[in-house]
Design a protein around this motif. Structure first.
Motif, mmCIF file in Angstrom:
data_model
loop_
_atom_site.group_PDB
_atom_site.id
_atom_site.type_symbol
_atom_site.label_atom_id
_atom_site.label_comp_id
_atom_site.label_asym_id
_atom_site.label_seq_id
_atom_site.Cartn_x
_atom_site.Cartn_y
_atom_site.Cartn_z
ATOM 1 N N LEU A 162 1.236 -1.237 -0.072
ATOM 2 C CA LEU A 162 0.158 0.197 0.086
ATOM 3 C C LEU A 162 1.054 0.853 -0.256
ATOM 4 O O LEU A 162 -0.087 1.904 -0.501
ATOM 5 C CB LEU A 162 -1.127 0.132 0.914
ATOM 6 C CG LEU A 162 -2.248 -0.694 0.712
ATOM 7 C CD1 LEU A 162 -2.505 -2.175 0.247
ATOM 8 C CD2 LEU A 162 -3.265 -0.270 1.995
ATOM 9 N N ARG A 163 2.255 0.593 0.640
ATOM 10 C CA ARG A 163 2.936 2.492 0.385
ATOM 11 C C ARG A 163 3.715 2.749 -0.512
ATOM 12 O O ARG A 163 4.258 3.705 -0.974
ATOM 13 C CB ARG A 163 4.444 2.310 1.962
ATOM 14 C CG ARG A 163 3.497 2.709 2.730
ATOM 15 C CD ARG A 163 4.368 1.915 4.090
ATOM 16 N NE ARG A 163 4.287 2.822 5.659
ATOM 17 C CZ ARG A 163 3.987 3.734 5.665
ATOM 18 N NH1 ARG A 163 5.045 4.583 5.457
ATOM 19 N NH2 ARG A 163 3.963 4.219 6.996
ATOM 20 N N HIS A 164 3.410 1.740 -1.749
ATOM 21 C CA HIS A 164 3.495 2.343 -3.083
ATOM 22 C C HIS A 164 2.417 3.104 -3.596
ATOM 23 O O HIS A 164 2.675 3.303 -4.947
ATOM 24 C CB HIS A 164 4.419 1.177 -4.224
ATOM 25 C CG HIS A 164 5.552 0.148 -3.538
ATOM 26 N ND1 HIS A 164 5.600 -1.278 -2.767
ATOM 27 C CD2 HIS A 164 6.547 1.466 -3.397
ATOM 28 C CE1 HIS A 164 6.926 -1.075 -2.438
ATOM 29 N NE2 HIS A 164 7.703 0.093 -3.197
ATOM 30 N N GLY A 165 1.054 2.666 -3.444
ATOM 31 C CA GLY A 165 -0.216 3.188 -4.271
ATOM 32 C C GLY A 165 -0.392 4.074 -3.050
ATOM 33 O O GLY A 165 -0.515 5.016 -2.950
ATOM 34 N N LEU A 166 -2.052 3.453 -2.604
ATOM 35 C CA LEU A 166 -2.574 4.400 -2.217
ATOM 36 C C LEU A 166 -2.253 5.188 -0.854
ATOM 37 O O LEU A 166 -2.297 6.144 -0.900
ATOM 38 C CB LEU A 166 -3.658 3.614 -1.255
ATOM 39 C CG LEU A 166 -4.621 4.277 -0.336
ATOM 40 C CD1 LEU A 166 -5.886 5.000 -0.689
ATOM 41 C CD2 LEU A 166 -5.784 3.034 0.260
ATOM 42 N N ASN A 167 -0.984 4.334 0.090
ATOM 43 C CA ASN A 167 -0.691 5.681 1.131
ATOM 44 C C ASN A 167 1.244 6.062 0.046
ATOM 45 O O ASN A 167 1.521 6.327 1.413
ATOM 46 C CB ASN A 167 -0.510 4.586 2.139
ATOM 47 C CG ASN A 167 -1.667 4.398 2.596
ATOM 48 O OD1 ASN A 167 -3.163 5.277 2.210
ATOM 49 N ND2 ASN A 167 -2.366 3.449 3.593
ATOM 50 N N LYS A 168 0.659 6.237 -0.550
ATOM 51 C CA LYS A 168 2.516 7.016 -1.330
ATOM 52 C C LYS A 168 3.339 8.083 -0.548
ATOM 53 O O LYS A 168 4.329 8.247 -0.552
ATOM 54 C CB LYS A 168 2.954 6.619 -2.782
ATOM 55 C CG LYS A 168 2.357 7.178 -3.726
ATOM 56 C CD LYS A 168 2.916 6.969 -5.453
ATOM 57 C CE LYS A 168 2.735 8.013 -6.211
ATOM 58 N NZ LYS A 168 2.295 7.581 -7.245
ATOM 59 N N ASP A 169 2.107 8.785 -0.352
ATOM 60 C CA ASP A 169 2.285 10.304 0.237
ATOM 61 C C ASP A 169 3.028 9.833 1.900
ATOM 62 O O ASP A 169 2.590 11.115 2.357
ATOM 63 C CB ASP A 169 1.335 11.290 -0.300
ATOM 64 C CG ASP A 169 -0.042 11.089 0.845
ATOM 65 O OD1 ASP A 169 -0.347 9.174 0.914
ATOM 66 O OD2 ASP A 169 -0.724 11.426 1.101
ATOM 67 N N LEU A 170 2.865 8.840 2.581
ATOM 68 C CA LEU A 170 3.373 9.173 4.386
ATOM 69 C C LEU A 170 4.383 8.606 4.239
ATOM 70 O O LEU A 170 4.679 7.269 3.628
ATOM 71 C CB LEU A 170 2.140 8.152 4.407
ATOM 72 C CG LEU A 170 0.774 8.781 4.332
ATOM 73 C CD1 LEU A 170 0.311 7.521 5.020
ATOM 74 C CD2 LEU A 170 0.167 9.593 4.580
ATOM 75 N N GLY A 171 5.185 9.106 5.037
ATOM 76 C CA GLY A 171 6.192 8.702 5.766
ATOM 77 C C GLY A 171 6.509 7.318 6.935
ATOM 78 O O GLY A 171 5.189 7.229 7.547
ATOM 79 N N PHE A 172 7.392 8.001 8.112
ATOM 80 C CA PHE A 172 7.337 6.885 9.358
ATOM 81 C C PHE A 172 6.551 7.641 10.491
ATOM 82 O O PHE A 172 7.435 7.083 11.786
ATOM 83 C CB PHE A 172 8.164 5.359 9.823
ATOM 84 C CG PHE A 172 8.548 4.953 8.012
ATOM 85 C CD1 PHE A 172 6.953 4.061 8.258
ATOM 86 C CD2 PHE A 172 8.446 5.096 6.903
ATOM 87 C CE1 PHE A 172 6.804 2.140 7.549
ATOM 88 C CE2 PHE A 172 8.689 4.197 5.647
ATOM 89 C CZ PHE A 172 7.449 2.720 5.929
ATOM 90 N N ALA A 173 6.838 9.110 10.649
ATOM 91 C CA ALA A 173 6.487 10.393 11.406
ATOM 92 C C ALA A 173 4.727 8.882 12.106
ATOM 93 O O ALA A 173 4.349 8.943 11.024
ATOM 94 C CB ALA A 173 6.192 11.355 10.938
ATOM 95 N N ALA A 174 4.484 9.763 13.653
ATOM 96 C CA ALA A 174 3.613 8.664 14.707
ATOM 97 C C ALA A 174 2.192 9.629 13.169
ATOM 98 O O ALA A 174 1.815 8.579 13.344
ATOM 99 C CB ALA A 174 3.951 9.413 15.245
ATOM 100 N N GLU A 175 2.233 10.659 13.171
ATOM 101 C CA GLU A 175 1.538 10.805 12.200
ATOM 102 C C GLU A 175 0.502 10.292 11.605
ATOM 103 O O GLU A 175 -0.503 9.672 10.569
ATOM 104 C CB GLU A 175 0.710 12.015 12.545
ATOM 105 C CG GLU A 175 2.090 13.334 11.457
ATOM 106 C CD GLU A 175 3.489 13.538 12.358
ATOM 107 O OE1 GLU A 175 3.609 12.799 13.592
ATOM 108 O OE2 GLU A 175 4.012 13.832 11.828
ATOM 109 N N ASP A 176 1.858 10.227 10.026
ATOM 110 C CA ASP A 176 1.628 9.155 8.903
ATOM 111 C C ASP A 176 0.970 7.809 10.164
ATOM 112 O O ASP A 176 0.532 7.521 9.105
ATOM 113 C CB ASP A 176 3.337 9.041 8.678
ATOM 114 C CG ASP A 176 3.238 10.991 7.434
ATOM 115 O OD1 ASP A 176 2.202 11.397 7.887
ATOM 116 O OD2 ASP A 176 4.177 10.925 7.170
#
Ligand SMILES: Nc1ncnc2c1ncn2[C@@H]1O[C@H](COP(=O)(O)OS(=O)(=O)O)[C@@H](OP(=O)(O)O)[C@H]1O
Ligand SMILES: Nc1ncnc2c1ncn2[C@@H]1O[C@H](COP(=O)(O)OP(=O)(O)O)[C@@H](O)[C@H]1O
Length: 177
Positions: A39-53
């Motif tokens: 999902l981190r390659h598509g739907l969630n590719k705008d997110l990193g690994f900070a707590a809020e992401d």
């Protein structure tokens, strides 16, 4: 029924999700696997690994799992989801009893020895910051439905992990016609 495996990197989430998905298919159940890495390659590719992401990652996964559940599919979600409150928010989205939390409780040493992508090594070298289990937290669940752990220091095989989950699903009537 959304079924979610939450743990440290390399604990075997994707392996269990895949083996379980195949087992459910052979039993004639329509199941779909949602996996953090994918999902981190598509739907969630705008997110990193900070707590809020990470919180937003899991919020979206919960909403997608709810859509699957509405469509009558079994959804197997495989994510680290390190914060209890994010997992509890997912639970609250879904009807009672339909969110099943699977906690893979293996040692950090075992996960680190596996490390197929070399990420623990990079985290230990300080080249990845905020890596779960090394310099970022993982909050173990207080009330998960299923806990899979090492026996005498040995990790159960993917097939044995799957059997444990299937036994739970059978017991709760999820696999009956
Ligand atoms: N900083 C940091 N911390 C943890 N994990 C990291 C990080 N950076 C990259 N990765 C890789 O991302 C995978 C985890 O993604 P998730 O979406 O499951 O993470 S989370 O639920 O939002 O915490 C995870 O994959 P798995 O090993 O399958 O768990 C890692 O390969
Ligand atoms: N039950 C198991 N027994 C032995 N090796 C396993 C088991 N589960 C996973 N592995 C191996 O450990 C590594 C990490 O597994 P993976 O499923 O990708 O973990 P995660 O999704 O939690 O990061 C892979 O090389 C996988 O083949």
């Amino acid at each position: 029924m959304p079924l979610s495996c939450f743990t440290l990197p390399c604990e075997g989430k994707s392996t269990l999700a895949c083996t379980l998905g195949r087992e459910l298919h052979t039993r004639g159940k329509l199941a779909y696997v949602l996996d953090g890495d994918n999902l981190r390659h598509g739907l969630n590719k705008d997110l990193g690994f900070a707590a809020e992401d990470r919180a937003e990652n899991i919020r979206r996964v919960g909403e997608v799992a709810k859509l699957f559940a509405d469509a009558g599919l079994l959804c197997i979600a495989s994510f680290i989801s390190p914060y209890r409150r994010d997992r509890e928010s997912c639970r609250a989205l879904l009807s009672d009893g339909s969110f099943i939390e699977v906690f893979l409780n293996m040692s950090l040493e075992l996960c680190e020895a596996r490390d197929p992508k070399g990420l623990y090594k990079l985290a230990r070298a300080g080249k990845i910051k905020g890596f779960t289990g090394i310099d970022d937290p993982y909050e173990a669940p207080l009330n998960c439905e299923i806990e899979i752990k090492e026996l005498d220091g040995v990790c159960p095989s993917p097939s044995d992990m799957t059997k444990q989950v299937v036994a739970y699903l059978e017991d709760k009537g999820f696999l009956h016609e």
